[in-house]
Write a protein that holds these residues in place. Structure first.
Motif, short mmCIF file in Angstrom:
data_model
loop_
_atom_site.label_atom_id
_atom_site.label_comp_id
_atom_site.label_asym_id
_atom_site.label_seq_id
_atom_site.Cartn_x
_atom_site.Cartn_y
_atom_site.Cartn_z
N CYS A 68 -9.23 -7.19 -1.26
CA CYS A 68 -7.79 -7.34 -1.47
C CYS A 68 -7.54 -7.86 -2.87
N ASP A 69 -6.80 -7.08 -3.64
CA ASP A 69 -6.45 -7.48 -5.00
C ASP A 69 -5.20 -8.37 -4.91
N GLU A 70 -5.41 -9.66 -5.20
CA GLU A 70 -4.28 -10.60 -5.19
C GLU A 70 -4.06 -11.18 -6.58
N VAL A 71 -4.36 -10.37 -7.57
CA VAL A 71 -4.15 -10.81 -8.95
C VAL A 71 -2.68 -11.20 -9.15
N MET A 72 -1.78 -10.42 -8.56
CA MET A 72 -0.36 -10.72 -8.71
C MET A 72 0.18 -11.47 -7.48
N ALA A 73 -0.31 -11.14 -6.31
CA ALA A 73 0.28 -11.67 -5.07
C ALA A 73 -0.27 -13.04 -4.67
N ALA B 66 -6.32 -13.77 -10.46
CA ALA B 66 -6.21 -14.11 -11.89
C ALA B 66 -4.85 -14.79 -12.05
N LYS B 67 -4.03 -14.25 -12.95
CA LYS B 67 -2.64 -14.67 -13.17
C LYS B 67 -2.26 -16.07 -12.63
N GLY B 68 -1.75 -16.13 -11.39
CA GLY B 68 -1.17 -17.36 -10.85
C GLY B 68 -2.14 -18.50 -10.63
N LEU C 78 -7.35 -2.58 -2.18
CA LEU C 78 -5.89 -2.41 -2.15
C LEU C 78 -5.22 -3.70 -2.56
N GLU C 79 -4.00 -3.57 -3.08
CA GLU C 79 -3.19 -4.75 -3.33
C GLU C 79 -2.62 -5.18 -1.98
N THR C 80 -2.77 -6.45 -1.64
CA THR C 80 -2.24 -6.93 -0.35
C THR C 80 -0.75 -6.62 -0.27
N ASN D 162 -12.60 -13.38 -16.43
CA ASN D 162 -11.60 -13.76 -17.45
C ASN D 162 -10.19 -13.32 -17.11
N GLY D 163 -10.04 -12.42 -16.12
CA GLY D 163 -8.70 -11.90 -15.84
C GLY D 163 -8.75 -10.94 -14.67
N GLY D 164 -7.67 -10.17 -14.49
CA GLY D 164 -7.54 -9.34 -13.31
C GLY D 164 -8.43 -8.11 -13.30
N ALA D 165 -8.42 -7.35 -14.40
CA ALA D 165 -9.18 -6.10 -14.41
C ALA D 165 -10.67 -6.38 -14.20
N ASP D 166 -11.19 -7.37 -14.89
CA ASP D 166 -12.63 -7.63 -14.75
C ASP D 166 -12.96 -8.25 -13.39
N SER D 167 -11.99 -8.85 -12.72
CA SER D 167 -12.23 -9.31 -11.34
C SER D 167 -12.47 -8.09 -10.45
N ASN D 168 -11.61 -7.08 -10.62
CA ASN D 168 -11.77 -5.87 -9.80
C ASN D 168 -13.03 -5.10 -10.17
N GLU D 169 -13.31 -4.99 -11.48
CA GLU D 169 -14.56 -4.33 -11.92
C GLU D 169 -15.75 -4.97 -11.21
N SER E 171 -0.90 1.74 -6.53
CA SER E 171 -1.41 0.40 -6.80
C SER E 171 -1.72 0.26 -8.29
N TYR E 172 -1.95 -0.98 -8.72
CA TYR E 172 -2.45 -1.19 -10.09
C TYR E 172 -3.56 -2.22 -10.02
N HIS E 173 -4.70 -1.92 -10.65
CA HIS E 173 -5.83 -2.84 -10.58
C HIS E 173 -6.37 -3.25 -11.95
N GLY E 174 -5.75 -2.78 -13.04
CA GLY E 174 -6.22 -3.20 -14.36
C GLY E 174 -6.44 -2.03 -15.29
N ALA E 175 -6.72 -2.34 -16.55
CA ALA E 175 -6.74 -1.29 -17.57
C ALA E 175 -8.14 -0.91 -18.05
N1 PLP Z 1 -4.41 -6.27 -10.36
C1 PLP Z 1 -3.09 -6.43 -10.20
C2 PLP Z 1 -2.51 -6.37 -8.82
C3 PLP Z 1 -2.26 -6.64 -11.30
O1 PLP Z 1 -0.94 -6.77 -11.13
C4 PLP Z 1 -2.85 -6.70 -12.59
C5 PLP Z 1 -2.02 -6.91 -13.78
O2 PLP Z 1 -0.83 -6.78 -13.79
C6 PLP Z 1 -4.24 -6.53 -12.70
C7 PLP Z 1 -4.98 -6.32 -11.58
C8 PLP Z 1 -4.90 -6.57 -14.04
O3 PLP Z 1 -4.96 -7.88 -14.51
P1 PLP Z 1 -5.25 -8.16 -16.05
O4 PLP Z 1 -4.10 -7.63 -16.82
O5 PLP Z 1 -5.40 -9.66 -16.11
O6 PLP Z 1 -6.52 -7.47 -16.40
#
Ligand code: PLP
Length: 450
Positions: A251-256, A280-282, A218-220, A115-122, A143-147
């Motif tokens: 590689c976390d490409e949620v943003m990139a 996710a995002k884009g 890691l975030e690319t 459904n989104g970024g955090a659960d992709s990484n989970e 880095s940031y991978h979600g909440a």
């Molecule tokens: N990973 C990266 C690199 C992000 O920038 C973000 C959100 O900013 C997330 C994961 C988390 O995504 P979400 O807020 O959709 O859970």
């Protein structure tokens, strides 16, 4: 059926009374923008004030606001089939997975939607643990991978602290990655910097016991923490370490991902194919929430005969898949990646000019339409206008507020602000907004660099 319309006052009053906003003390939320409409790179408040969305909201609206093709796709899918549980096969979900794989780096073969970024990484972490039978996950500071709990714990910025309350998630180990502008020692070359960090990471892998490590995530390109690019050879070096020690590379490409850097995926800039890419995002500019894990056969084939212990009721929601399919077709039909490269070049040039002109600009970092400005009190000492993770001055927020006052909407973290407009921005629109930014930075020079 007709949805109700609300006045500005009704919106603000109901919002204040009934909504809880993320990452904020609710009483500190004095200047929330009641948004009435949006189109292209702009949105408007109820008083008719126009804001240029220079951070694509949360760096997710890659195709900007009001894209009719995406809206049409959602409407058509809603008429056909709004929801069906993920266990069923749906044409649009299958076709979307095929389309994503067609644009993914070589070797990647299948997609697990979320459904989104955090659960992709989970889920990527869970898959790596299941497929390897190992527990530890190495992740990078800054880095940031979600909440959510595990995504929050593997994150390397201060947002993880709340996820650590009650004890850190098991098996999470952090390492420092390269940040050329703010290294403690000087390296003679980019190659020397890369070599140092890869050597340190190898030491850490051995010290943690390579047989215990399921994945390195890691975030690319580090996004929210100031658009930090990997130095030459770093990603390939991590790939090699992962191969050597049989560790999954995520590689976390949620943003990139999805065009932000001028290529479909950010790893394409460095010709690296990880075992998993989270996105996710884009993927669909957030018109309906969607994320996912793209994987290679090494990961995917493990689950041919072993049950995948992951699932979400709304994963790969048909409305979200339809919007993503239309979004990717829009990229293809309108040469969006070419626009990112063309306008991204202008963005880079404008940023370099601003860096030369303004005392408060320590460094500008950019790739495609993904950029950040590192704001300092002094160019020589590189003293940031706000201390990383422990700032009490609110200086960066003051810069963001000044931008907002002038109709330039963005956000920042610590001492950096993001400049990441929708990928459909024209050169003229960009140049107009860079003039506004110039004005903000002149104000910031006087405010912080006396
Ligand atoms: N990973 C990266 C690199 C992000 O920038 C973000 C959100 O900013 C997330 C994961 C988390 O995504 P979400 O807020 O959709 O859970």
């Amino acid at each position: 059926y007709q949805l109700p319309k609300f006045t500005r006052e009704e919106v603000l009053e109901m919002d204040r009374k009934y909504n809880v906003h993320s990452w904020s003390a609710q009483n500190a939320l004095k200047n929330i923008i009641p948004v009435e409409k949006s189109e292209g790179i702009y949105f408007w408040d109820y008083n008719g004030k126009r804001y240029a969305d220079m951070c694509s909201q949360l760096v997710n609206m890659n195709l900007g606001h009001g894209n009719q093709q995406i809206i049409d796709a959602i409407k058509q899918q809603a008429e056909d089939l709004c929801f069906i549980a993920p266990g069923q096969a749906v044409g649009i979900r299958a076709a979307l997975a095929k389309k994503i794989i067609e644009h993914a780096p070589e070797g990647m073969t299948r997609v697990f939607f979320t459904n989104g970024g955090a659960d992709s990484n989970e889920n990527a972490i869970k898959m790596a643990r299941q497929a390897s039978g190992k527990q530890k996950v190495l992740s990078m500071y800054r880095s940031y991978h979600g909440a959510t709990i595990t995504a929050g714990n593997v994150s390397g910025d201060s947002r993880r602290f709340a996820a650590e309350i009650g004890g850190s998630a098991p098996g999470v180990v952090h390492f420092f990655g390269p940040f050329p502008y703010r290294e403690e020692i000087e390296f003679e070359s980019e190659e020397a910097l890369t070599e140092f960090y890869l050597k340190m990471l190898r030491k850490q892998i051995i010290a943690e016991g390579h047989n215990n490590i399921a994945a390195i995530i890691l975030e690319t390109v580090i996004g929210a923490n100031g658009v930090i690019l990997p130095p030459k050879g770093y990603l390939a070096g991590i790939r090699a370490l992962c191969d050597e020690y049989d560790i999954f590379m995520i590689c976390d490409e949620v943003m990139a991902g999805f065009g932000r850097t001028g290529t479909w995926f950010a790893v394409d800039n460095w010709n690296v194919s990880p075992d998993m890419i989270t996105f996710a995002k884009g993927v669909n500019s957030g018109y309906v929430q969607l994320g996912g894990v793209i994987m290679n056969e090494k990961v995917a084939s493990h689950f041919d005969d072993n049950a995948l212990q992951c699932g979400l009721t709304y994963q790969g929601h048909p409305l979200a898949c339809a919007s993503a399919y239309a979004s990717i077709e829009y990229f293809e039909q309108n040469n969006v990646l070419d626009n990112v490269q063309k306008v991204g070049k202008v963005l880079g040039e404008c940023l370099e000019e601003l860096a030369k002109k303004h005392a408060c600009v320590g460094e500008v970092r950019y790739i495609g339409l993904f950029s950040a400005i590192d704001l300092v009190k002094n160019k020589e000492t590189k003293e940031p206008i706000a201390e990383y993770a422990i700032d009490t001055t609110g200086n960066q927020k003051k810069v963001v507020a000044k931008c907002k006052e002038l109709g330039f909407y963005t956000y920042g973290r610590d001492n950096c602000i993001q400049i990441c407009p929708p990928l459909i921005i024209t050169e003229e629109e960009l140049r107009e907004q860079m003039k506004v930014l110039d004005e903000v930075l002149t104000w910031a020079d006087n405010e912080f660099c006396k």
